[in-house]
Design a protein around this motif. Sequence first.
Motif, PDB file in Angstrom:
ATOM      1  N   MET A  36       0.828  -1.206   0.000  1.00  0.00           N
ATOM      2  CA  MET A  36       0.000   0.000   0.000  1.00  0.00           C
ATOM      3  C   MET A  36       0.866   1.260   0.000  1.00  0.00           C
ATOM      4  N   THR A  37       1.912   1.255   0.847  1.00  0.00           N
ATOM      5  CA  THR A  37       2.843   2.383   0.859  1.00  0.00           C
ATOM      6  C   THR A  37       3.575   2.482  -0.462  1.00  0.00           C
ATOM      7  N   ALA A  38       3.946   1.336  -1.026  1.00  0.00           N
ATOM      8  CA  ALA A  38       4.654   1.328  -2.299  1.00  0.00           C
ATOM      9  C   ALA A  38       3.801   1.923  -3.417  1.00  0.00           C
ATOM     10  N   THR A  39       2.504   1.652  -3.407  1.00  0.00           N
ATOM     11  CA  THR A  39       1.609   2.210  -4.420  1.00  0.00           C
ATOM     12  C   THR A  39       1.580   3.722  -4.340  1.00  0.00           C
ATOM     13  N   THR A  40       1.487   4.240  -3.109  1.00  0.00           N
ATOM     14  CA  THR A  40       1.505   5.694  -2.924  1.00  0.00           C
ATOM     15  C   THR A  40       2.844   6.283  -3.358  1.00  0.00           C
ATOM     16  N   MET A  41       3.936   5.591  -3.043  1.00  0.00           N
ATOM     17  CA  MET A  41       5.263   6.081  -3.399  1.00  0.00           C
ATOM     18  C   MET A  41       5.454   6.136  -4.908  1.00  0.00           C
ATOM     19  N   LEU A  42       4.900   5.171  -5.620  1.00  0.00           N
ATOM     20  CA  LEU A  42       5.008   5.176  -7.084  1.00  0.00           C
ATOM     21  C   LEU A  42       4.342   6.411  -7.686  1.00  0.00           C
ATOM     22  N   GLN A  43       3.273   6.872  -7.038  1.00  0.00           N
ATOM     23  CA  GLN A  43       2.566   8.042  -7.544  1.00  0.00           C
ATOM     24  C   GLN A  43       3.348   9.329  -7.310  1.00  0.00           C
ATOM     25  N   GLU A  44       4.228   9.321  -6.312  1.00  0.00           N
ATOM     26  CA  GLU A  44       4.894  10.559  -5.904  1.00  0.00           C
ATOM     27  C   GLU A  44       6.375  10.609  -6.261  1.00  0.00           C
ATOM     28  N   ALA A  45       7.087   9.476  -6.183  1.00  0.00           N
ATOM     29  CA  ALA A  45       8.540   9.488  -6.397  1.00  0.00           C
ATOM     30  C   ALA A  45       8.887   9.571  -7.879  1.00  0.00           C
TER      31      ALA A  45
END
Length: 421
Positions: free
Chosen positions: A19-28
Amino acid sequence: MFLNKGFPYPVVGVANDTMTATTMLQEANAREVVVGFPGQEGVEFALHAAELYRNRRFYLALNNLKPTATLFAQAAAKGVRIISYRSAAADLVRALGTAVPDTGSLTSREPVETPVLQAASQEYLAAKTAALRPLKHQRVAVYSVKGGAGKTAIAANLAAYAAAWAQGKGLKYRVVLVDGDIGGAKTAGDWLRVPENVTQNLLVWQSLQGLPGWDVVEKMLVKVPGKTDNLYFLPSPQQTGAEAISGELMVHVLSILDQYFDLVVVDLSTRVEDDATLVTLQTATTILLVVTPEIGVIKRTESRFLRPAARLQVNLASIQVVLNRTNPKVPFKPADIAAQFGGIPAFPEAIPEDDSVLACLNDPGADGPVVLARPESVFAKKIVALTGAVLGLEMTKPVARRKNKLLAWLGRITPGRKAAL
């Protein structure tokens, strides 16, 4: 963790769950993404993310999961490179030496439009939230009035699959199987590949006073060998000590296990008159009542257990009938059982006789019970569904449903995309 030794490139960020990785993909802004979540969880996430973020290059670092030809084909289609968990840093250094385009798709496919990407990511996050919601504590008793009905096979495989599934999802979830078949055949340990010469058993727990600490409890249990590290087993004593297992001792043992385990599965004897069996049935949150499609078994189940249930102080609402060892040539449906038993709910999927069950039990090289060693067998698939019904979770592959919706979105971008995928 596997990039922290001698890796010469900067790491933008690290996510410890999908779940954190999904959010990180959107931002990083990182162009290279390494996926190293354990087991099937990492595979699902890598293929899902690579389908959406086509301007990035994905690497899937496998640990215990063995890559198959199908997995290699799926990864290649999405532009995912499979690397070794142990040599991930060196593999990445070699891969990063190749040229990477500054923009566009790394897999020669059309990029996904932003609204579609965001919608797919939100659906993925919603699905993960549902899958990872806290599991309630369960004490499951597996009972049958007839020996040979398959209750031990069901109990052991249910416990093993629940533990493996939870570990694959990264959940802190402990499972213990208790052999409560006092004086019985002692086959529960055979299913879990537990050696016969272990010293732990129910009788030894007589020495415990009050609520001991986890360090003490763990020593009183057998850690089940295999890929899971969250599955434990408590054997029944040998014939000579069986008479000492009282209802009071069983209540004491189960009350301690309840404090440290999320799922307690008890394989019971057929003798409901035994105190240890009776108190387990009285206190279980769920009773799996295993029956076979034989008129004599149906009648004995009614007369010996269901009719006197009120007198025995067994909660009828906790019972779920499981129809086991059916034969396709002799039609016998769970709904028929439920009607015969006056509306007692039945697991809607009958578990057929399956040669894989006995073949796996007798195979010394099998890696665990049949649900883990032979997941494609009919019995294993039914156990997966039964485990999901008991725990109140969808335990088949929810990715399949997400994929169907994702393909529909992608079809709006490029005609024929669904057929191509």
